[in-house]
Design a protein around this motif. Sequence first.
Motif, PDB file in Angstrom:
ATOM      1  N   SER A  96      -2.273 -18.678   3.225  1.00  0.00           N
ATOM      2  CA  SER A  96      -1.872 -18.302   4.574  1.00  0.00           C
ATOM      3  C   SER A  96      -2.692 -17.094   5.040  1.00  0.00           C
ATOM      4  O   SER A  96      -2.761 -16.089   4.328  1.00  0.00           O
ATOM      5  N   PRO A  97      -3.268 -17.171   6.241  1.00  0.00           N
ATOM      6  CA  PRO A  97      -4.012 -16.016   6.764  1.00  0.00           C
ATOM      7  C   PRO A  97      -3.151 -14.755   6.838  1.00  0.00           C
ATOM      8  O   PRO A  97      -3.673 -13.646   6.733  1.00  0.00           O
ATOM      9  N   ALA A  98      -1.850 -14.923   6.991  1.00  0.00           N
ATOM     10  CA  ALA A  98      -0.936 -13.773   7.072  1.00  0.00           C
ATOM     11  C   ALA A  98      -0.834 -13.028   5.744  1.00  0.00           C
ATOM     12  O   ALA A  98      -0.350 -11.896   5.709  1.00  0.00           O
ATOM     13  N   LYS A  99      -1.287 -13.652   4.653  1.00  0.00           N
ATOM     14  CA  LYS A  99      -1.229 -13.008   3.334  1.00  0.00           C
ATOM     15  C   LYS A  99      -2.601 -12.535   2.857  1.00  0.00           C
ATOM     16  O   LYS A  99      -2.744 -12.081   1.726  1.00  0.00           O
ATOM     17  N   LEU A 100      -3.607 -12.663   3.712  1.00  0.00           N
ATOM     18  CA  LEU A 100      -4.963 -12.273   3.352  1.00  0.00           C
ATOM     19  C   LEU A 100      -5.363 -11.054   4.177  1.00  0.00           C
ATOM     20  O   LEU A 100      -5.419 -11.116   5.406  1.00  0.00           O
ATOM     21  N   TYR A 101      -5.635  -9.942   3.514  1.00  0.00           N
ATOM     22  CA  TYR A 101      -5.952  -8.681   4.179  1.00  0.00           C
ATOM     23  C   TYR A 101      -7.349  -8.229   3.783  1.00  0.00           C
ATOM     24  O   TYR A 101      -7.614  -7.990   2.606  1.00  0.00           O
ATOM     25  N   VAL A 102      -8.229  -8.108   4.760  1.00  0.00           N
ATOM     26  CA  VAL A 102      -9.584  -7.640   4.477  1.00  0.00           C
ATOM     27  C   VAL A 102      -9.540  -6.111   4.404  1.00  0.00           C
ATOM     28  O   VAL A 102      -9.235  -5.438   5.380  1.00  0.00           O
ATOM     29  N   ALA A 103      -9.804  -5.579   3.214  1.00  0.00           N
ATOM     30  CA  ALA A 103      -9.761  -4.133   2.986  1.00  0.00           C
ATOM     31  C   ALA A 103     -11.150  -3.554   2.783  1.00  0.00           C
ATOM     32  O   ALA A 103     -11.322  -2.343   2.784  1.00  0.00           O
ATOM     33  N   TYR A 104     -12.126  -4.407   2.591  1.00  0.00           N
ATOM     34  CA  TYR A 104     -13.496  -3.998   2.313  1.00  0.00           C
ATOM     35  C   TYR A 104     -13.538  -3.106   1.067  1.00  0.00           C
ATOM     36  O   TYR A 104     -12.587  -3.022   0.310  1.00  0.00           O
ATOM     37  N   ASN A 105     -14.640  -2.473   0.865  1.00  0.00           N
ATOM     38  CA  ASN A 105     -14.805  -1.557  -0.257  1.00  0.00           C
ATOM     39  C   ASN A 105     -15.612  -0.394   0.294  1.00  0.00           C
ATOM     40  O   ASN A 105     -16.798  -0.307   0.079  1.00  0.00           O
ATOM     41  N   SER A 106     -14.953   0.444   1.040  1.00  0.00           N
ATOM     42  CA  SER A 106     -15.707   1.468   1.744  1.00  0.00           C
ATOM     43  C   SER A 106     -15.098   2.840   1.547  1.00  0.00           C
ATOM     44  O   SER A 106     -14.042   2.997   0.945  1.00  0.00           O
ATOM     45  N   LEU A 107     -15.778   3.799   2.097  1.00  0.00           N
ATOM     46  CA  LEU A 107     -15.351   5.184   2.005  1.00  0.00           C
ATOM     47  C   LEU A 107     -14.338   5.505   3.092  1.00  0.00           C
ATOM     48  O   LEU A 107     -14.224   4.802   4.088  1.00  0.00           O
ATOM     49  N   ASP A 108     -13.668   6.598   2.907  1.00  0.00           N
ATOM     50  CA  ASP A 108     -12.724   7.112   3.886  1.00  0.00           C
ATOM     51  C   ASP A 108     -13.516   7.838   4.970  1.00  0.00           C
ATOM     52  O   ASP A 108     -13.988   8.958   4.765  1.00  0.00           O
ATOM     53  N   ASP A 109     -13.688   7.201   6.122  1.00  0.00           N
ATOM     54  CA  ASP A 109     -14.512   7.762   7.199  1.00  0.00           C
ATOM     55  C   ASP A 109     -14.021   9.124   7.663  1.00  0.00           C
ATOM     56  O   ASP A 109     -14.824  10.012   7.962  1.00  0.00           O
ATOM     57  N   VAL A 110     -12.716   9.301   7.759  1.00  0.00           N
ATOM     58  CA  VAL A 110     -12.160  10.578   8.206  1.00  0.00           C
ATOM     59  C   VAL A 110     -12.567  11.683   7.239  1.00  0.00           C
ATOM     60  O   VAL A 110     -13.050  12.748   7.635  1.00  0.00           O
ATOM     61  N   SER A 111     -12.412  11.422   5.948  1.00  0.00           N
ATOM     62  CA  SER A 111     -12.781  12.398   4.928  1.00  0.00           C
ATOM     63  C   SER A 111     -14.280  12.679   4.947  1.00  0.00           C
ATOM     64  O   SER A 111     -14.711  13.831   4.858  1.00  0.00           O
ATOM     65  N   ILE A 112     -15.078  11.628   5.074  1.00  0.00           N
ATOM     66  CA  ILE A 112     -16.538  11.781   5.131  1.00  0.00           C
ATOM     67  C   ILE A 112     -16.925  12.683   6.297  1.00  0.00           C
ATOM     68  O   ILE A 112     -17.731  13.606   6.165  1.00  0.00           O
ATOM     69  N   ASN A 113     -16.343  12.433   7.468  1.00  0.00           N
ATOM     70  CA  ASN A 113     -16.687  13.235   8.646  1.00  0.00           C
ATOM     71  C   ASN A 113     -16.254  14.684   8.490  1.00  0.00           C
ATOM     72  O   ASN A 113     -16.970  15.594   8.918  1.00  0.00           O
ATOM     73  N   GLN A 114     -15.107  14.918   7.872  1.00  0.00           N
ATOM     74  CA  GLN A 114     -14.658  16.291   7.627  1.00  0.00           C
ATOM     75  C   GLN A 114     -15.628  17.000   6.684  1.00  0.00           C
ATOM     76  O   GLN A 114     -15.962  18.170   6.887  1.00  0.00           O
ATOM     77  N   CYS A 115     -16.066  16.294   5.649  1.00  0.00           N
ATOM     78  CA  CYS A 115     -17.031  16.870   4.705  1.00  0.00           C
ATOM     79  C   CYS A 115     -18.347  17.186   5.404  1.00  0.00           C
ATOM     80  O   CYS A 115     -18.937  18.249   5.178  1.00  0.00           O
ATOM     81  N   ARG A 116     -18.798  16.294   6.252  1.00  0.00           N
ATOM     82  CA  ARG A 116     -20.084  16.481   6.938  1.00  0.00           C
ATOM     83  C   ARG A 116     -20.067  17.715   7.834  1.00  0.00           C
ATOM     84  O   ARG A 116     -21.078  18.390   7.980  1.00  0.00           O
ATOM     85  N   GLU A 117     -18.918  17.993   8.425  1.00  0.00           N
ATOM     86  CA  GLU A 117     -18.820  19.163   9.310  1.00  0.00           C
ATOM     87  C   GLU A 117     -19.046  20.468   8.553  1.00  0.00           C
ATOM     88  O   GLU A 117     -19.476  21.453   9.138  1.00  0.00           O
TER      89      GLU A 117
END
Length: 170
Positions: A50-71
């Motif tokens: 069922s599409p309702a049970k399939l969640y695309v989570a990817y394998n990526s970084l936390d963008d909010v955290s990355i942007n805070q670090c970059r600042e």
Amino acid sequence: GKRVLLYSHRWIHRESGCKESFRRCFYRFADGLLLYGNRAKEIGESYGFSPAKLYVAYNSLDDVSINQCRERLTPALCDDFRREWFGSYSAKPLIIGVGRLNKAKNYPLLLRAAECLGRQECAVNILLVGDGPERNTLEQMAKEMGIRLAITGARYDEEFISLCLTSSDM
């Protein structure tokens, strides 16, 4: 009575035989599947999940955290980082790759491009953030080609990866 979510990795093409049967049976025990990408969701749907049970989570970084670090990063910190990895060659353009060192990423193509740039007197530095089965092959290939390649090993902390990305030219 607990909800169970499984994180699927490497569901990148339709399978057959025992592997397919086992995977489909095992995944049906879960209340939902966290998937690496849209292709995995398409495969799951093609197997009747069922599409309702399939969640695309990817394998990526936390963008909010990355942007805070970059600042918090300064040009001086980035220069120090580049010097730490490439010494007297730190002013050369820096190409960063983040991911598992496997055949699917085709990092040898990047090394061949770097070799070509070097022949055109536009040498670059390459820093790969990751580890995997192709590490030794890539290190040997870079050595034979005369390419400056550094590999950090597997790193998952946004602070370090943010420094890598901010310090890079590409």
